[in-house]
Every structure is written in C-alpha cells, then in structure tokens.
Design an enzyme around this catalytic site. Structure first.
Site: not given
Ligand code: GLY
Length: 401
Positions: A111, A176
């Site tokens: 991330d 994601d």
C-alpha cells in the site's frame, strides 16, 4: 382565502424556479473547511502530528505511519488547498505528508502506493517541494521489491504473519493493488527508467486476465504460486463470500484501469474500466441513490450497510472516464453519487462525526473493523471527485496530474 393560498403557492414555485441552483461544489467546500479544520486541530494537539483515520465511540482514531490509510489525510488537506488556494491547507498538508518520511522504505506491504502518492504525490504536483520527487522514486523502488516475476505481479500482502498468515496463501494479490501502480508510472516518468512502468503494466495485465469473472465483477484475492506463476486460488478477504462482489473491490477496479489508461493510452485498460461501469450500473443491487451496499451480493440487502467510500471512489473514477470517453452517462452517474453523498443521509452535520466529512463507510465486515463509520479515504476520494467535477464543468480535463 383559497385565492390567497394559490397565489402564495404560485409565488413559491416561481421563486424556486428563479433561485440560483445551489452550487454543490462550493457548498461542500464550505462544509469541509469547518469539518477538516477541527480535525487538523485535533491531530496537531499533542506533541506529535497524529494521522486521523476514523471516528469511533466518540473518539478520533489515529493510525501509525505504516498503516495503509496513513497518506489519505495528507492528501485530503492537499485537495483542500487545491479547492481553496488557501495556504492554511498547504501548511498542514505538508506536516501530515512529512510525518510519512520513512514510509518510502516500507517493503512489507503493497500500500506504499496509496500512502506516498496521495501525500507526497499531491504535494509535489501542487507545490513542487524539493525532495518529494526522490521520496516517490524511493517508494517505487520499495514497491518493486514485491514484484514476483514468474507470476508477473506485485505481491500485495506478506503471507507469513498477521491474519493473512492464517489463510494458507503464498502470494496473495488483491484488486486494491491496482491503486498502487500510479506510483510506479510516475517513477518511470521522473527517472526515465522503464523498469517501474514495466512492473505496473505486467501487474495490470495479469490482474486483467486473472481477477475477473465473466460478468466483469472482480475477485478480491487471487493467490499465485510465486515459483511457477500458477494460480492457487481465488477468494475474498473483505467481501461477503469468495464468489461475491465486494463493493470497494469493484471501486478499485474501475479506478485502477482508468488510471492505467491515463498513463499508457492502451485502450484495453479503458475498455476494462467501461465494462466494469456497465457491471456496476446494470447491477440489480445497486441502490437508487448509487451509494453501494458494502457487497453487491450480500444476501441481507437492503438491510445491511452502505459503503460511502465505494461511492466516492467510483464517482471520482467516473469523472475521469467521462473525460476520456465523453459518455455523458458516466458524468450523470457520478453527479448523482456526489448529490447523494452531499445529502444529510451521508454528509455529517457540522461539528459532528469527529470532523470527518462523510458518514457510513465500511472498512472490513469480516474482520469486524470500521463498520458504518467515517473513513479518511472516503473523504479523500470525495474531495477528489469534487475537483474533477469542477474541472469538467469549467471545460478542463478532469484530472491534473
Ligand atoms: N485496501 C484495503 C481496503 O480497501 O479496505
């Protein structure tokens, strides 16, 4: 008496017709100024700058710098600077950005793209601050260490610790992860080194091939064998079921491929974003106000939670998609989402919600975390969508990048 009533009514109708339409962007910015100022003050009230993520049981919840959501508040403040031109927001955005300094070296999850691009990326774009470009390139180097060449993908999560360590995965990749590719594309732009873009393109292509069902909904997790590149399984982590369509996953999907088209001009990415849009808007479980339930296949619909974050992400993606295609439906749908999110059903009254803008998002129901709460990324994508809407309505390209 009857005449008086009718004439009053008629006057009211004429007045309503003549009243200037409420400027939804201006109204939201005025509201955000009040809400976010209180959140800035709270986050800077201690000895160190803290990163607000949500509001639970009457308390603002702060996260450490290595949490996946750590860049969104910085990004939200940069967007406030973009929306207002007021240096107050740039000053506090910079503080929130620079607490993330060490994150450029983070290698234990994927991330870093969200964390560094939303903060340093926006800061660089808006203020061209010395050193920010180097942070972005270092972060891209760190993310690239997670590339698994045989599978052609970036490994999203480590599989040997935390709750992920209980799932028997070897190389889990989540939809994601599409959102972390912009960082790599930018690093190639800045350095001329095509390695980063090649990794991003390989990841996008493998995801396009392996993550989708025939109806263009996406699985949340695809687990690869990093030694052979074979797929070991497809399942969920945050959705209702392995075969269900977790709402935010669908949001990352449409957004991620739209961004990849922006950077590559490769029409297959644009086409993928468009078929995902078709999936979303033909879905019988998409509610009339276009704020999705947390999972499109949750059997409890309509008696379950909405996810305002998904609506904000999808709206922002749709404005960009409209810019590329000029398909008016995309802007109409995005406008409707913004209208819904701006209503009192989703937008918090001033002085409430811990200073966050939107209510009613869902982090992860299977993990029992952040259910029906504000989330800093819902606010981030909401403001981003407002900027894009404003740009389109001024005749500009939706995205400044
Ligand atoms: N990237 C994690 C989430 O969307 O919840």
């Amino acid at each position: 008496m009857k005449f008086k009533f009718l004439s009053t009514l008629a006057l009211a109708v004429i007045a309503a017709q003549c009243a200037p339409e409420t400027d939804i962007i201006k109204d939201n910015v005025e509201n955000a100024k009040v809400q976010l100022k209180s959140l800035v003050e709270a986050s800077e009230a201690g000895d160190t700058v803290r990163i607000p993520s949500t509001f639970k049981d009457g308390e603002i919840v702060y996260v450490p710098t290595d949490d996946w959501v750590s860049g969104f508040f910085a990004g939200t403040l940069w967007y406030m600077y973009e929306l207002t031109g007021d240096e107050y927001w740039a000053e506090h955005a910079r503080k929130q950005t620079e607490v993330l300094d060490t994150i450029q070296y983070l290698k234990w999850h994927h991330d870093i793209g969200f964390m560094i691009y939303d903060s340093y990326g926006n800061g660089l774009r808006l203020k061209n601050i010395d050193g920010y470009k180097d942070v972005i390139v270092n972060a891209a180097k760190s993310l690239s260490t997670r590339f698994r060449p045989r599978a052609g993908v970036i490994q999203s999560w480590d599989a040997d610790k935390g709750w992920q360590g209980t799932r028997g995965w070897k190389c889990p990749v989540i939809i994601d992860n599409m959102m972390n590719l912009e960082l790599l594309m930018k690093a190639t732009e800045f350095t001329g080194d095509s390695t980063y873009a090649k990794i991003a393109i390989s990841h996008a292509d493998q995801t396009m091939k392996n993550h989708y069902r025939p109806d263009y909904s996406t699985y949340h997790v695809v687990d690869y064998d990093p030694e052979t590149g074979e797929i070991r399984g497809r399942c969920t982590a945050q959705g209702y079921a392995d075969e269900s369509a977790w709402a935010r996953g669908q949001a990352w999907s449409i957004y991620g491929y739209t961004v990849m088209f922006r950077y590559t001009g490769d029409r297959k990415y644009l086409e993928r974003a468009e078929v995902v849009a078709d999936y979303l808007f033909n879905n019988p479980n998409m509610p009339e106000d276009l704020v999705p339930y947390w999972d499109f296949d949750c059997p409890d619909i309509p008696d379950t939670y909405r996810d305002a974050s998904s609506a904000a992400i999808i709206a922002s993606a749709l404005y960009e998609l409209y810019g590329f295609t000029e398909i008016s439906l995309y802007k109409e749908k995005a406008d409707k989402m913004i209208e819904s999110l701006s209503s009192s059903a989703y937008r918090a009254a001033q002085g409430t919600n811990g200073g966050f803008i939107l209510m009613h998002s869902v982090g992860s129901i299977p993990h029992g975390s952040s259910i029906d709460v504000p989330l800093n990324y819902a606010d981030y994508y909401f403001l981003e969508a407002l900027i894009r809407k404003g740009n389109i309505e001024k005749g500009l390209a939706p995205v400044n990048y």
